[in-house]
Scaffold this motif. Sequence first.
Motif, PDB file in Angstrom:
ATOM      1  N   VAL A 224       0.814  -1.207   0.000  1.00 49.57           N
ATOM      2  CA  VAL A 224       0.000   0.000   0.000  1.00 49.57           C
ATOM      3  C   VAL A 224       0.852   1.263   0.000  1.00 49.57           C
ATOM      4  O   VAL A 224       0.680   2.149  -0.844  1.00 49.57           O
ATOM      5  CB  VAL A 224      -0.977  -0.016   1.193  1.00 49.57           C
ATOM      6  N   GLU A 225       1.775   1.375   0.949  1.00 41.98           N
ATOM      7  CA  GLU A 225       2.546   2.611   1.077  1.00 41.98           C
ATOM      8  C   GLU A 225       3.368   2.905  -0.174  1.00 41.98           C
ATOM      9  O   GLU A 225       3.476   4.039  -0.623  1.00 41.98           O
ATOM     10  CB  GLU A 225       3.438   2.568   2.328  1.00 41.98           C
ATOM     11  N   ARG A 226       3.911   1.875  -0.787  1.00 40.90           N
ATOM     12  CA  ARG A 226       4.735   2.082  -1.983  1.00 40.90           C
ATOM     13  C   ARG A 226       3.874   2.405  -3.205  1.00 40.90           C
ATOM     14  O   ARG A 226       4.270   3.192  -4.063  1.00 40.90           O
ATOM     15  CB  ARG A 226       5.621   0.876  -2.238  1.00 40.90           C
ATOM     16  N   GLU A 227       2.703   1.818  -3.269  1.00 35.63           N
ATOM     17  CA  GLU A 227       1.792   2.117  -4.377  1.00 35.63           C
ATOM     18  C   GLU A 227       1.299   3.558  -4.315  1.00 35.63           C
ATOM     19  O   GLU A 227       1.162   4.224  -5.338  1.00 35.63           O
ATOM     20  CB  GLU A 227       0.616   1.141  -4.389  1.00 35.63           C
ATOM     21  N   VAL A 228       1.025   4.056  -3.111  1.00 38.31           N
ATOM     22  CA  VAL A 228       0.579   5.447  -2.966  1.00 38.31           C
ATOM     23  C   VAL A 228       1.692   6.391  -3.393  1.00 38.31           C
ATOM     24  O   VAL A 228       1.458   7.347  -4.147  1.00 38.31           O
ATOM     25  CB  VAL A 228       0.118   5.743  -1.525  1.00 38.31           C
ATOM     26  N   VAL A 229       2.900   6.143  -2.936  1.00 38.48           N
ATOM     27  CA  VAL A 229       4.035   6.994  -3.314  1.00 38.48           C
ATOM     28  C   VAL A 229       4.235   6.963  -4.828  1.00 38.48           C
ATOM     29  O   VAL A 229       4.430   8.004  -5.468  1.00 38.48           O
ATOM     30  CB  VAL A 229       5.311   6.571  -2.555  1.00 38.48           C
ATOM     31  N   ALA A 230       4.161   5.799  -5.434  1.00 38.76           N
ATOM     32  CA  ALA A 230       4.333   5.688  -6.891  1.00 38.76           C
ATOM     33  C   ALA A 230       3.218   6.426  -7.633  1.00 38.76           C
ATOM     34  O   ALA A 230       3.468   7.103  -8.635  1.00 38.76           O
ATOM     35  CB  ALA A 230       4.373   4.214  -7.308  1.00 38.76           C
ATOM     36  N   ALA A 231       1.992   6.319  -7.139  1.00 33.77           N
ATOM     37  CA  ALA A 231       0.864   6.994  -7.783  1.00 33.77           C
ATOM     38  C   ALA A 231       0.994   8.508  -7.694  1.00 33.77           C
ATOM     39  O   ALA A 231       0.497   9.234  -8.560  1.00 33.77           O
ATOM     40  CB  ALA A 231      -0.449   6.545  -7.150  1.00 33.77           C
ATOM     41  N   ALA A 232       1.670   9.004  -6.654  1.00 37.05           N
ATOM     42  CA  ALA A 232       1.805  10.452  -6.445  1.00 37.05           C
ATOM     43  C   ALA A 232       2.905  11.087  -7.283  1.00 37.05           C
ATOM     44  O   ALA A 232       3.032  12.317  -7.302  1.00 37.05           O
ATOM     45  CB  ALA A 232       2.054  10.735  -4.966  1.00 37.05           C
ATOM     46  N   GLU A 233       3.672  10.276  -7.985  1.00 37.59           N
ATOM     47  CA  GLU A 233       4.735  10.849  -8.813  1.00 37.59           C
ATOM     48  C   GLU A 233       4.125  11.768  -9.864  1.00 37.59           C
ATOM     49  O   GLU A 233       3.228  11.380 -10.606  1.00 37.59           O
ATOM     50  CB  GLU A 233       5.544   9.745  -9.497  1.00 37.59           C
ATOM     51  N   GLY A 234       4.578  13.002  -9.892  1.00 38.17           N
ATOM     52  CA  GLY A 234       4.079  13.979 -10.852  1.00 38.17           C
ATOM     53  C   GLY A 234       2.828  14.726 -10.390  1.00 38.17           C
ATOM     54  O   GLY A 234       2.358  15.622 -11.083  1.00 38.17           O
ATOM     55  N   ALA A 235       2.284  14.377  -9.239  1.00 36.80           N
ATOM     56  CA  ALA A 235       1.091  15.063  -8.733  1.00 36.80           C
ATOM     57  C   ALA A 235       1.468  16.425  -8.168  1.00 36.80           C
ATOM     58  O   ALA A 235       2.595  16.660  -7.741  1.00 36.80           O
ATOM     59  CB  ALA A 235       0.406  14.221  -7.657  1.00 36.80           C
ATOM     60  N   GLU A 236       0.504  17.321  -8.153  1.00 35.64           N
ATOM     61  CA  GLU A 236       0.703  18.636  -7.550  1.00 35.64           C
ATOM     62  C   GLU A 236       0.414  18.600  -6.050  1.00 35.64           C
ATOM     63  O   GLU A 236       0.937  19.430  -5.305  1.00 35.64           O
ATOM     64  CB  GLU A 236      -0.194  19.655  -8.225  1.00 35.64           C
ATOM     65  N   LEU A 237      -0.413  17.659  -5.619  1.00 38.42           N
ATOM     66  CA  LEU A 237      -0.791  17.560  -4.214  1.00 38.42           C
ATOM     67  C   LEU A 237      -1.342  16.163  -3.941  1.00 38.42           C
ATOM     68  O   LEU A 237      -2.068  15.608  -4.765  1.00 38.42           O
ATOM     69  CB  LEU A 237      -1.874  18.599  -3.873  1.00 38.42           C
ATOM     70  N   LEU A 238      -0.988  15.616  -2.789  1.00 35.52           N
ATOM     71  CA  LEU A 238      -1.533  14.342  -2.316  1.00 35.52           C
ATOM     72  C   LEU A 238      -2.274  14.610  -1.010  1.00 35.52           C
ATOM     73  O   LEU A 238      -1.704  15.195  -0.087  1.00 35.52           O
ATOM     74  CB  LEU A 238      -0.418  13.322  -2.085  1.00 35.52           C
ATOM     75  N   ILE A 239      -3.524  14.193  -0.946  1.00 36.12           N
ATOM     76  CA  ILE A 239      -4.332  14.374   0.257  1.00 36.12           C
ATOM     77  C   ILE A 239      -4.498  13.018   0.924  1.00 36.12           C
ATOM     78  O   ILE A 239      -4.890  12.045   0.276  1.00 36.12           O
ATOM     79  CB  ILE A 239      -5.718  14.956  -0.081  1.00 36.12           C
ATOM     80  N   LEU A 240      -4.198  12.959   2.231  1.00 35.26           N
ATOM     81  CA  LEU A 240      -4.433  11.740   2.995  1.00 35.26           C
ATOM     82  C   LEU A 240      -4.861  12.105   4.403  1.00 35.26           C
ATOM     83  O   LEU A 240      -4.636  13.219   4.867  1.00 35.26           O
ATOM     84  CB  LEU A 240      -3.194  10.837   3.016  1.00 35.26           C
ATOM     85  N   ALA A 241      -5.488  11.156   5.067  1.00 34.45           N
ATOM     86  CA  ALA A 241      -5.982  11.378   6.430  1.00 34.45           C
ATOM     87  C   ALA A 241      -5.129  10.612   7.427  1.00 34.45           C
ATOM     88  O   ALA A 241      -4.600   9.541   7.129  1.00 34.45           O
ATOM     89  CB  ALA A 241      -7.438  10.930   6.541  1.00 34.45           C
TER      90      ALA A 241
END
Length: 161
Positions: free
Chosen positions: A96-113
């Motif tokens: 999970v943690e690695r998939e989230v980081v990989a998905a955020a590549e190139g994003a302007e903002l990542l929102i998590l709780a």
Amino acid sequence: MGVIAWIVEGTWPACVDAARRYAPEPAGLDLLYVGGGDVPGIAHGAFAGLLGRGHPERDPGARLEDLGAASAARLLDAAEERLGRPCGRMERYGRVEREVVAAAEGAELLILARDGDPARLGPHSLGPASRFVVDHAPCPVLLVWPAPAPGLGTIPPPPRP
């Protein structure tokens, strides 16, 4: 890529509300769900090792994968409905943690709780996966409380001299 809101059971409404508030309407917004592949994998292994390999139609791992996919779809549907605007949807499976980081590549903002101890401020308010994501995200992170934040009196005491 624009904004990504990481959708997790139990805390997703706070992420969606933050996305509505902080992600401007024209910005691209994706809802991200990441499922861990460990439970179906364990079931596959147990079936193959203990129950034999002669009847693949009885493999409980396949059923667990189907249930997980249906659950992810329902969660993303509910999040999209609460968001009330067009958005993209991403489903990933793995660590999970690695998939989230990989998905955020190139994003302007990542929102998590926050997903740890909700009763006090401090490092224990983040679970292990969220801590990893906060520490390794390749983009700015908006970290929200899933409920009203606890009072300042809950800050851990300073270390002893």
